[in-house]
Structure formats: structure tokens, C-alpha cells
Design a protein around this motif. Sequence first.
Motif, PDB file in Angstrom:
ATOM      1  N   PHE A   1      -8.691   0.815  -7.213  1.00  0.00           N
ATOM      2  CA  PHE A   1      -9.049  -0.209  -5.776  1.00  0.00           C
ATOM      3  C   PHE A   1      -7.175   0.263  -5.320  1.00  0.00           C
ATOM      4  O   PHE A   1      -6.428   0.123  -6.025  1.00  0.00           O
ATOM      5  CB  PHE A   1      -9.576  -1.606  -5.769  1.00  0.00           C
ATOM      6  N   LYS A   2      -6.607   0.520  -4.064  1.00  0.00           N
ATOM      7  CA  LYS A   2      -5.479   0.665  -4.519  1.00  0.00           C
ATOM      8  C   LYS A   2      -5.637  -1.012  -2.654  1.00  0.00           C
ATOM      9  O   LYS A   2      -6.037  -0.198  -1.728  1.00  0.00           O
ATOM     10  CB  LYS A   2      -4.807   1.594  -3.109  1.00  0.00           C
ATOM     11  N   SER A   3      -4.085  -1.347  -2.436  1.00  0.00           N
ATOM     12  CA  SER A   3      -4.326  -2.134  -1.349  1.00  0.00           C
ATOM     13  C   SER A   3      -3.678  -1.993  -0.079  1.00  0.00           C
ATOM     14  O   SER A   3      -3.072  -0.513  -0.394  1.00  0.00           O
ATOM     15  CB  SER A   3      -3.258  -3.517  -1.624  1.00  0.00           C
ATOM     16  N   GLN A   4      -3.184  -1.788   0.947  1.00  0.00           N
ATOM     17  CA  GLN A   4      -3.130  -1.169   2.114  1.00  0.00           C
ATOM     18  C   GLN A   4      -2.063  -1.999   2.880  1.00  0.00           C
ATOM     19  O   GLN A   4      -2.174  -2.907   2.837  1.00  0.00           O
ATOM     20  CB  GLN A   4      -4.557  -0.752   2.868  1.00  0.00           C
ATOM     21  N   GLY A   5      -1.383  -1.559   3.493  1.00  0.00           N
ATOM     22  CA  GLY A   5       0.070  -2.453   4.348  1.00  0.00           C
ATOM     23  C   GLY A   5       0.529  -2.484   3.648  1.00  0.00           C
ATOM     24  O   GLY A   5       0.730  -1.964   2.694  1.00  0.00           O
ATOM     25  N   ARG A   6       1.617  -3.471   4.539  1.00  0.00           N
ATOM     26  CA  ARG A   6       2.566  -3.338   3.551  1.00  0.00           C
ATOM     27  C   ARG A   6       3.232  -4.662   3.122  1.00  0.00           C
ATOM     28  O   ARG A   6       2.217  -5.778   3.651  1.00  0.00           O
ATOM     29  CB  ARG A   6       3.885  -3.266   5.127  1.00  0.00           C
ATOM     30  N   HIS A   7       3.617  -4.226   1.746  1.00  0.00           N
ATOM     31  CA  HIS A   7       3.339  -6.202   1.294  1.00  0.00           C
ATOM     32  C   HIS A   7       4.349  -6.352   0.104  1.00  0.00           C
ATOM     33  O   HIS A   7       5.551  -5.227   0.220  1.00  0.00           O
ATOM     34  CB  HIS A   7       2.571  -6.110   0.134  1.00  0.00           C
ATOM     35  N   ASP A   8       4.708  -8.013   0.720  1.00  0.00           N
ATOM     36  CA  ASP A   8       5.991  -8.020  -0.164  1.00  0.00           C
ATOM     37  C   ASP A   8       6.158  -8.085  -1.488  1.00  0.00           C
ATOM     38  O   ASP A   8       5.636  -7.816  -2.271  1.00  0.00           O
ATOM     39  CB  ASP A   8       6.630 -10.031  -0.262  1.00  0.00           C
ATOM     40  N   THR A   9       7.959  -6.857  -1.256  1.00  0.00           N
ATOM     41  CA  THR A   9       8.415  -6.384  -3.360  1.00  0.00           C
ATOM     42  C   THR A   9       8.431  -7.301  -3.982  1.00  0.00           C
ATOM     43  O   THR A   9       8.165  -7.454  -5.229  1.00  0.00           O
ATOM     44  CB  THR A   9       9.233  -6.166  -2.581  1.00  0.00           C
ATOM     45  N   CYS A  10       9.152  -8.762  -3.150  1.00  0.00           N
ATOM     46  CA  CYS A  10       8.886 -10.125  -4.317  1.00  0.00           C
ATOM     47  C   CYS A  10       9.192 -11.275  -3.222  1.00  0.00           C
ATOM     48  O   CYS A  10       9.623 -11.162  -2.087  1.00  0.00           O
ATOM     49  CB  CYS A  10      10.763  -9.791  -4.669  1.00  0.00           C
TER      50      CYS A  10
END
Length: 433
Positions: A309-318
Amino acid sequence: MKSNSYDKFYGITTFGESHGKVIGVVIEDVKPGIKFPLNKIQDALHKRRPGKGEYSSARSEEDEIQVLSGMLDGVTTGMPICLVVYNKDAESKDYEHLKDLFRPGHADYSYFKKFKIYDHRGGGRASGRETISRVAAAGLVEDITDGININIYPVKIGKFEISEFDASIQNELSWHDRSNYNDLIEYLDKIKEEENSIGGIVEVRITSIPAGLGDPVFEKLDANLAKAILSIGAVKGIEFGDGFKLAALTGSKANDQMNKNGFISNHQGGILGGISTGNDLIFRFAVKPTSSINKLQKTVTISNEEVEFKSQGRHDTCIIPRIIPVAEAMIKLVLADALSYQKLIANDTLQLSDYREAIDKIDEDILTALCRRQKISELIGKFKQKNNLQIENKDREKELLSQLEQKAKLWNIDGSVVLKIWQIIISESKNKQ
Ligand SMILES: Cc1cc2nc3c(=O)[nH]c(=O)nc-3n(C[C@H](O)[C@H](O)[C@H](O)COP(=O)(O)O)c2cc1C
């Protein structure tokens, strides 16, 4: 169990899932006549939402607060206040690809094991969006904590640590060290490019805090702060003062000695015996790396099938910048409680309205206990019916009443009054069984 309530001096219940209609909070026991600090609450909400900085994700949510009850012409009426934020950017279809699998690092698996229902739409109650309610609630107790300064900033992000602290430096990470800030940004850019994430350690320094806050033995200030902070998603550890380092010190190094001006050092973080000393209150908490990352990871589906599985879209780096306003809200809720309880025992400053507030709170506690007793008594009734046991047990009833009468005597309460009250409670319970 009221596990969605932070129910101490102020009754606060949060509700809603990240992809339901609303996220909200009901707040009770707020005094009438308080001007609703809408702008302040809205500001704090904007700080904790995603998409506000370079190291935050791009899900755009306006998080505009709406007041549903308890307010008239901008001031509190003393009635329960209900605040909600509509989930405008909550497209459940974006989560279709997660429908049957557990995202690594998230609460999907444990929620499924517990509730046997899998709400795959962005974490449900475990989502960071739940914290909107806490930030909104804290806005309403701010007048109580006024005058106490709460400073929250990271002291470590990944491999970077603060070495030359300068509180005057402002940036989106609240990183107070000019000497390594550019290197830290380069490091975060690299982690972002690699579609990865990173955690860190956040320090809290509370100044101008009065001595005497916190109550023996289950309402200790450090215990209550620890619970409040650990209730925030992604927080994995907490230490007060020198914390885990104290374990390696000798007593002569660890003790905060005193002179006539007060404490000479602050290894204990401003709390002794669960009660604030008036020294700065200092603690640190650890934040784990953002769970959602666009990297291929192994997991299983709800039918235990192995998948990648791989998340999609942008995510918080921190997520530290987003957690800071939530930590501030939780600290304010804990301090508001501690200050309100302290006001009750510092009897030289008490007014009739304070006594009334206290007695109203006790009445509410009694009612809550009665309600819980009623529910348990119904469960006992069902259990007895299912197992063909006799509903009425005169001997147990007699024993209970005699125990209560004895306890009442110990506490200088009229035993005959206690007997009368419990006879009514028991007969009501029997009616419901
Ligand atoms: C304000 C806030 C925002 C968060 N945002 C995210 C996020 O964007 N992505 C993510 O993977 N986790 C995010 N989290 C963390 C998850 O909610 C949390 O890690 C997850 O529910 C598992 O809980 P645990 O880490 O406490 O075990 C956020 C937490 C908070 C408090």
C-alpha cells in the motif's frame, strides 16, 4: 464510559468523525456573560489545519466555526454551548482505495479490532481533525488561564537539535535556533522529496504559573498534563523537568535546592508531589513521524490478505507545527481545571457564586453517577434473566444498606438519611430491571 468527554470542572464532550458531516464539541459549566472569543478560537483553528505551510499537506479546509447553542448576542448564556465545524473537504470517495486495508502507523487496525467496524474514511475519530473540538473548547476557558504564559516549540526534529536558543526568532516551525535553521529546512526538503516523514521532540515552558496547582492523589498536575498530552494523536512520550535523565543523577544533583529567593535550580520541572511549585513548569513530549507517506509499505486487508500500500496525495512531512496549538489547548484545559479547584480551597477569596458553582458541579456529578448506576443495574437485570437467576436478593440489599450506614457514620453524615436515599435508588433500579 464517557471516553469522549474531558469531564472535570468543565464538562467537555467532543464528537464527529473526520469524514462525517461535522466535528464538534459541547461545553458545559461555562459562566454566563463571557464574551465569545470567536476571533481567537478561529486563529488557533487556522494554526492547526493542514495546508498552511511548506511542511504541511494540501487538504484545504476552512475550519469555520459555527455556534449552535449557548450564546446570545455574542456572550455566553450559561447554557450548554455547542460548537461545530463542517467537514467541507471530506470527499469519502478519495478513500475508496483504502476500503479494506489497514494503513501502517494509523489506528485503522486497532479500531477495527475493538469495534469490528472499519470506518476507512480518513481515520474517523483517530484523525487529527478531532482536535478541532479541543482547540475550540479551550478558547472558552482562556479567561481563567489569563496571565499564565505557555511557550511551546520543538527542540528536536529528526537529527536536528536546538543548540543556540533564541525565542525572538519566528518561522513556520517555531524553530528557535538561527544557527541550524537553513540546514534543517534542507533536511526537511530532502525528506519531503523522498516522500517520507519525520518526528521530533516538543518542549513546553509555562511561566508565571502560581504555586499550589494540582491535587493529591489522582488529580496531580503532572499526571493530568501527561494524560491530556498523550491523548493527542501521534504523541508517544512525555517527561517532566530533566525527565528520564533524572534516573542517572545522584540525589545531590537532582534535588532543587532553595534559598530565600526560591529554587536555585529546576530539575523537577516546577512540580513536586503533583503540585506546582511556582518554578517554571517544564515538560517535553515526543511526536512520531507522520504515518501517511507516499511510499510502498506492507500491510493486510480486513480478511488478512497481504497487500502493498502507498498513500496518495500530499501529506505533512512533519506534524509538529499542527500539534503545537492542540497541545496549547489541552494545557489550557488542564490548567483551567486546576485553577478552578484551587480557588475552591483558597477560601479567603471565595464568593457565594463560587460556592454555588461548586455545589452545582457536585449535583451534576451525583446525577451522572446515578445514571451510570441505572445502566449497570439494567445490565445486572438482563444477566440475571438470561441465566435464570432470581432478580431480588434481600440479603445483598440488607448488607449494602448496612455498609452504607456504617460509612455514613464515619463521614459524619446522618445514616438514616443515607438509608432513605438508597432505598429509593434501589427500588427505582428494581422497577427498571
Ligand atoms: C493535529 C493533528 C494532525 C494530524 N495529521 C496527520 C496527518 O496529516 N497524517 C497522518 O498520518 N497522521 C496525522 N496525525 C496523527 C494521527 O492522527 C495518529 O498518528 C494516528 O491516529 C495514530 O494514533 P497514534 O499515533 O496516537 O497511535 C495528526 C495528529 C494531530 C494531533
